[in-house]
Design a protein around this motif. Structure first.
Motif, PDB file in Angstrom:
ATOM      1  N   SER A 167       0.840  -1.198   0.000  1.00  0.00           N
ATOM      2  CA  SER A 167       0.000   0.000   0.000  1.00  0.00           C
ATOM      3  C   SER A 167       0.876   1.250   0.000  1.00  0.00           C
ATOM      4  CB  SER A 167      -0.915   0.004   1.231  1.00  0.00           C
ATOM      5  OG  SER A 167      -0.140   0.148   2.415  1.00  0.00           O
ATOM      6  N   LEU A 168       0.230   2.403  -0.153  1.00  0.00           N
ATOM      7  CA  LEU A 168       0.973   3.653  -0.231  1.00  0.00           C
ATOM      8  C   LEU A 168       1.704   3.936   1.079  1.00  0.00           C
ATOM      9  CD1 LEU A 168       1.570   6.098  -2.029  1.00  0.00           C
ATOM     10  CD2 LEU A 168      -0.458   7.206  -1.074  1.00  0.00           C
ATOM     11  N   ASP A 169       1.020   3.767   2.195  1.00  0.00           N
ATOM     12  CA  ASP A 169       1.646   4.022   3.492  1.00  0.00           C
ATOM     13  C   ASP A 169       2.769   3.031   3.772  1.00  0.00           C
ATOM     14  OD1 ASP A 169      -0.034   6.155   3.971  1.00  0.00           O
ATOM     15  OD2 ASP A 169      -1.531   4.934   5.028  1.00  0.00           O
ATOM     16  N   GLU A 170       2.554   1.768   3.414  1.00  0.00           N
ATOM     17  CA  GLU A 170       3.591   0.748   3.625  1.00  0.00           C
ATOM     18  C   GLU A 170       4.821   1.040   2.780  1.00  0.00           C
ATOM     19  OE1 GLU A 170       0.779  -3.146   4.666  1.00  0.00           O
ATOM     20  OE2 GLU A 170       1.421  -2.741   2.611  1.00  0.00           O
ATOM     21  N   ALA A 171       4.603   1.473   1.544  1.00  0.00           N
ATOM     22  CA  ALA A 171       5.729   1.797   0.658  1.00  0.00           C
ATOM     23  C   ALA A 171       6.554   2.941   1.228  1.00  0.00           C
ATOM     24  CB  ALA A 171       5.215   2.157  -0.741  1.00  0.00           C
ATOM     25  N   TYR A 172       5.861   3.951   1.756  1.00  0.00           N
ATOM     26  CA  TYR A 172       6.584   5.092   2.336  1.00  0.00           C
ATOM     27  C   TYR A 172       7.414   4.663   3.534  1.00  0.00           C
ATOM     28  CZ  TYR A 172       7.439   9.795   4.119  1.00  0.00           C
ATOM     29  OH  TYR A 172       8.056  10.941   4.564  1.00  0.00           O
ATOM     30  N   GLU A 173       6.858   3.815   4.382  1.00  0.00           N
ATOM     31  CA  GLU A 173       7.593   3.346   5.558  1.00  0.00           C
ATOM     32  C   GLU A 173       8.782   2.475   5.157  1.00  0.00           C
ATOM     33  OE1 GLU A 173       7.272   4.263   8.656  1.00  0.00           O
ATOM     34  OE2 GLU A 173       5.659   5.636   8.044  1.00  0.00           O
ATOM     35  N   LEU A 174       8.595   1.629   4.162  1.00  0.00           N
ATOM     36  CA  LEU A 174       9.700   0.789   3.694  1.00  0.00           C
ATOM     37  C   LEU A 174      10.835   1.635   3.126  1.00  0.00           C
ATOM     38  CD1 LEU A 174       7.732  -2.097   1.926  1.00  0.00           C
ATOM     39  CD2 LEU A 174       9.095  -2.287   4.015  1.00  0.00           C
ATOM     40  N   LEU A 175      10.478   2.652   2.344  1.00  0.00           N
ATOM     41  CA  LEU A 175      11.497   3.528   1.767  1.00  0.00           C
ATOM     42  C   LEU A 175      12.195   4.351   2.846  1.00  0.00           C
ATOM     43  CD1 LEU A 175       9.573   4.720  -1.427  1.00  0.00           C
ATOM     44  CD2 LEU A 175      11.593   3.252  -1.375  1.00  0.00           C
ATOM     45  N   LYS A 176      11.454   4.781   3.849  1.00  0.00           N
ATOM     46  CA  LYS A 176      12.062   5.513   4.960  1.00  0.00           C
ATOM     47  C   LYS A 176      13.071   4.647   5.708  1.00  0.00           C
ATOM     48  CE  LYS A 176      10.976   9.828   5.515  1.00  0.00           C
ATOM     49  NZ  LYS A 176      12.041  10.865   5.596  1.00  0.00           N
ATOM     50  N   ASP A 177      12.723   3.365   5.868  1.00  0.00           N
ATOM     51  CA  ASP A 177      13.649   2.444   6.529  1.00  0.00           C
ATOM     52  C   ASP A 177      14.935   2.283   5.722  1.00  0.00           C
ATOM     53  OD1 ASP A 177      11.878   2.057   8.588  1.00  0.00           O
ATOM     54  OD2 ASP A 177      10.997   0.231   7.739  1.00  0.00           O
TER      55      ASP A 177
END
Length: 251
Positions: A98-108
């Motif tokens: 999802s969009l939120d999951e993608a953002y968190e993965l990229l932040k990590d």
């Protein structure tokens, strides 16, 4: 609500592009990844313009076109991060994230420090310097000299770059140190072929990936990025050559 989602999509695309560009990815790879991510989240029309120092990204909707610019001030080589972002991009394209999951993965990925320890980098530079010496048809007697000169030179490069955050001066001073150490080994009889020791020792400083990316960007039609990366590679090569020339001239 719909407006906020579109801004979130832009943030994810820009974050992915920022990580790729800072990690040494080619310009066309950065642009393609950003546009694929946008398309996966329903943005059919998006445009990206990437240079080594900045990213401009826009999406076209029924409302006025939204555009955002981010500045890239620091670039390094971290192919592990490039691979991780590509993996996340493929998951996004497959609809698995999802969009939120993608953002968190990229932040990590952005926050992670995946580089080897400083000692490991120096050890790798030392061993590769000795191996390059043999590859350029040097003698085994000079292997240790090339290892020491290459390792100390790489240490000097990192140290001077922390003191003065200008790559040209760090590379110039590191190459001077390599030249002095190589000359010392030959002068004391611990080394035989000065030219082979110097060539092997400076190889860890040579911007191989930068040259490759410059050529690939030029071939892909990204003339501005290709020329700017080529100029950066030329300055690095000039700094290395100038430092060695100074040593050979005065000794």
């Amino acid at each position: 609500m719909e407006q906020q989602i579109k801004y979130d999509i832009m943030e994810v695309c820009l974050l992915a592009g920022k990580i790729l560009l800072e990690s040494g990815a080619e310009t066309y790879r950065v642009e393609d990844t950003m546009m694929r991510i946008a398309a996966s989240y329903g943005i059919s029309q998006s445009h990206s313009f990437v240079t080594p120092t900045g990213i401009i990204f826009s999406i076209e909707t029924s409302e006025p076109t939204k555009t955002k610019l981010i500045r890239i001030s620091d670039r390094t080589t971290d192919l592990k991060k490039v691979t991780m972002v590509n993996r996340i991009s493929r998951k996004i394209s497959g609809g698995d994230v999802s969009l939120d999951e993608a953002y968190e993965l990229l932040k990590d990925v952005e926050k992670s420090n995946l580089s080897f320890s400083f000692f490991t980098q120096i050890l790798a530079a030392s061993i590769s310097s000795g191996c390059f010496l043999i590859m350029f048809q040097g003698v085994w007697h000079d292997f240790l000299a090339a290892m020491l000169a290459g390792g100390i030179g790489f240490f000097a490069l990192v140290y001077f770059h922390k003191l003065v955050p200008i790559k040209f001066f760090a590379e110039f001073l590191a190459s001077i140190i390599i030249g002095l150490i190589s000359y010392f080994f030959v002068d004391t009889g611990a080394g035989y072929e000065l030219d082979k020791i110097i060539i092997g020792s400076v190889m860890p400083l040579v911007p191989g990936l930068l040259i490759t990316n410059a050529v690939r960007d030029l071939m892909a039609g990204h003339l501005l990025s290709g020329l700017s990366k080529g100029a950066e590679a030329f300055l690095t090569a000039f700094a290395i050559g100038s430092g060695i020339a100074v040593v050979l001239t005065f000794l």
